[in-house]
Design an enzyme around this catalytic site. Sequence first.
Site, PDB file in Angstrom:
ATOM      1  N   TYR A 166      -3.918  -8.071  16.715  1.00 37.61           N
ATOM      2  CA  TYR A 166      -3.250  -8.540  15.652  1.00 37.61           C
ATOM      3  C   TYR A 166      -2.866  -9.963  15.579  1.00 37.61           C
ATOM      4  O   TYR A 166      -3.052 -10.561  14.560  1.00 37.61           O
ATOM      5  CB  TYR A 166      -1.735  -7.798  15.912  1.00 37.61           C
ATOM      6  CG  TYR A 166      -0.619  -8.384  15.219  1.00 37.61           C
ATOM      7  CD1 TYR A 166      -0.476  -8.225  13.689  1.00 37.61           C
ATOM      8  CD2 TYR A 166       0.480  -8.933  15.779  1.00 37.61           C
ATOM      9  CE1 TYR A 166       0.714  -8.663  13.046  1.00 37.61           C
ATOM     10  CE2 TYR A 166       1.694  -9.166  15.296  1.00 37.61           C
ATOM     11  CZ  TYR A 166       1.565  -9.082  13.933  1.00 37.61           C
ATOM     12  OH  TYR A 166       2.765  -9.656  13.229  1.00 37.61           O
ATOM     13  N   ILE A 193       1.023  -1.029  -0.028  1.00 32.74           N
ATOM     14  CA  ILE A 193       0.138  -0.078   0.019  1.00 32.74           C
ATOM     15  C   ILE A 193       0.879   1.129  -0.064  1.00 32.74           C
ATOM     16  O   ILE A 193       0.244   2.336  -0.470  1.00 32.74           O
ATOM     17  CB  ILE A 193      -0.930   0.082   1.183  1.00 32.74           C
ATOM     18  CG1 ILE A 193      -2.083   0.939   1.020  1.00 32.74           C
ATOM     19  CG2 ILE A 193      -0.194   0.326   2.640  1.00 32.74           C
ATOM     20  CD1 ILE A 193      -3.342   0.680   1.906  1.00 32.74           C
ATOM     21  N   ALA A 194       1.985   1.034   0.256  1.00 31.60           N
ATOM     22  CA  ALA A 194       3.063   2.242   0.215  1.00 31.60           C
ATOM     23  C   ALA A 194       4.092   2.066  -0.860  1.00 31.60           C
ATOM     24  O   ALA A 194       4.256   0.944  -1.126  1.00 31.60           O
ATOM     25  CB  ALA A 194       3.821   2.051   1.938  1.00 31.60           C
ATOM     26  N   LEU A 214      -4.811  -4.273  -0.454  1.00 32.78           N
ATOM     27  CA  LEU A 214      -5.381  -5.809  -0.181  1.00 32.78           C
ATOM     28  C   LEU A 214      -6.692  -6.114  -0.073  1.00 32.78           C
ATOM     29  O   LEU A 214      -7.116  -6.936  -0.183  1.00 32.78           O
ATOM     30  CB  LEU A 214      -4.239  -6.450   0.649  1.00 32.78           C
ATOM     31  CG  LEU A 214      -2.810  -6.550   0.416  1.00 32.78           C
ATOM     32  CD1 LEU A 214      -2.061  -7.264   1.761  1.00 32.78           C
ATOM     33  CD2 LEU A 214      -2.416  -7.263  -0.783  1.00 32.78           C
TER      34      LEU A 214
HETATM   35  C1  15L Z   1       5.835  -9.226  15.368  1.00 32.63           C
HETATM   36  O1  15L Z   1       4.881 -10.070  14.888  1.00 32.63           O
HETATM   37  C2  15L Z   1       5.630  -7.900  15.013  1.00 32.63           C
HETATM   38  O2  15L Z   1       5.617  -7.822  13.713  1.00 32.63           O
HETATM   39  C3  15L Z   1       7.122  -7.254  15.390  1.00 32.63           C
HETATM   40  O3  15L Z   1       7.067  -5.947  15.162  1.00 32.63           O
HETATM   41  C4  15L Z   1       7.732  -7.883  16.578  1.00 32.63           C
HETATM   42  O4  15L Z   1       6.895  -7.177  17.698  1.00 32.63           O
HETATM   43  C5  15L Z   1       7.771  -9.219  16.697  1.00 32.63           C
HETATM   44  O5  15L Z   1       6.495  -9.930  16.323  1.00 32.63           O
HETATM   45  C6  15L Z   1       8.058  -9.732  18.420  1.00 32.63           C
HETATM   46  O6  15L Z   1       7.245 -10.516  18.966  1.00 32.63           O
HETATM   47  O7  15L Z   1       9.053  -9.603  18.475  1.00 32.63           O
END
Ligand code: 15L
Length: 269
Positions: free
Chosen positions: A139, A38-39, A56
């Site tokens: 997330y 997207i960037a 996406l």
């Molecule tokens: C992830 O899934 C993240 O994308 C990343 O920025 C970190 O935070 C990593 O996990 C982590 O758990 O160290």
Amino acid sequence: MSEIPQKPVLLTGASGALGRQLTKHLAGLGWTLRLTDIAPFPDLIPAGCSFIRTDLAHGVDVLRLAEGCGTILHFGGISVERPFDEILGPNIVGLYNIYEAARREGARVLFASSNHAIGFHERTTRLDDDCELRPDGYYGLSKAYGELMGRMYWFKHGVENVNVRIGSSLPEPVDARMLSTYLSFADLCRLCERATLAPATGSCVIWGASHNARSFWGDDSRKAIAWEPIDTADIYTGQLQGKLSGNDVIERYQGGAYTVIDRTRKDMP
Ligand code: 15L
């Protein structure tokens, strides 16, 4: 010379930190890459690659992007903890669009999952790939959903998928937790290479971590793609083992700092 995939490889999230590493590595091997994000792509676009800016969450655009591709390396979407409504488009709808495109093309998906899909397991537990999913936020929940989506598309439509539960992929580990979770860029790049070239994968899970003595993780499907990590966080042990957060909850769980974001539970440390 290493083998080259017969069909172009689509890489989503190409402008992100991991996408840029993968672009450099795979283009260097002479692979034909279709890059998207997207960037804007911040580097020079290597020979044999093209870049198209895409959201996406727009299904028709994703279908067009994936036309003729044999593998989709899916690193796109939100990569940190965010409110649910921000995760929904890129990580939930976007992932559905990726799988629909893979189904239409008969393509394999490598899904950049995360340790945050299982973040609420304690650090004293050694996990295998079939452990309970215990997401530590919205997330992580989107990553758990992505893994389950892969399973559904495999059993229902025969879409192969490799779900890589990435630990911490950075230039180097920066705290004591990452002595367990560190994944070097080079190990990640080789993993993606192997997952693309493997003759068959079914739907499988691989722990995305280097060869770390303090790993939280055990069995997975790495043999199916002939991948073994080469690097290790162990050389940083002396320097980082005392680098703790000072928060009991963070230190208790594998997901670390993500487990305390917006946490309201009071009845356990
Ligand atoms: C992830 O899934 C993240 O994308 C990343 O920025 C970190 O935070 C990593 O996990 C982590 O758990 O160290």
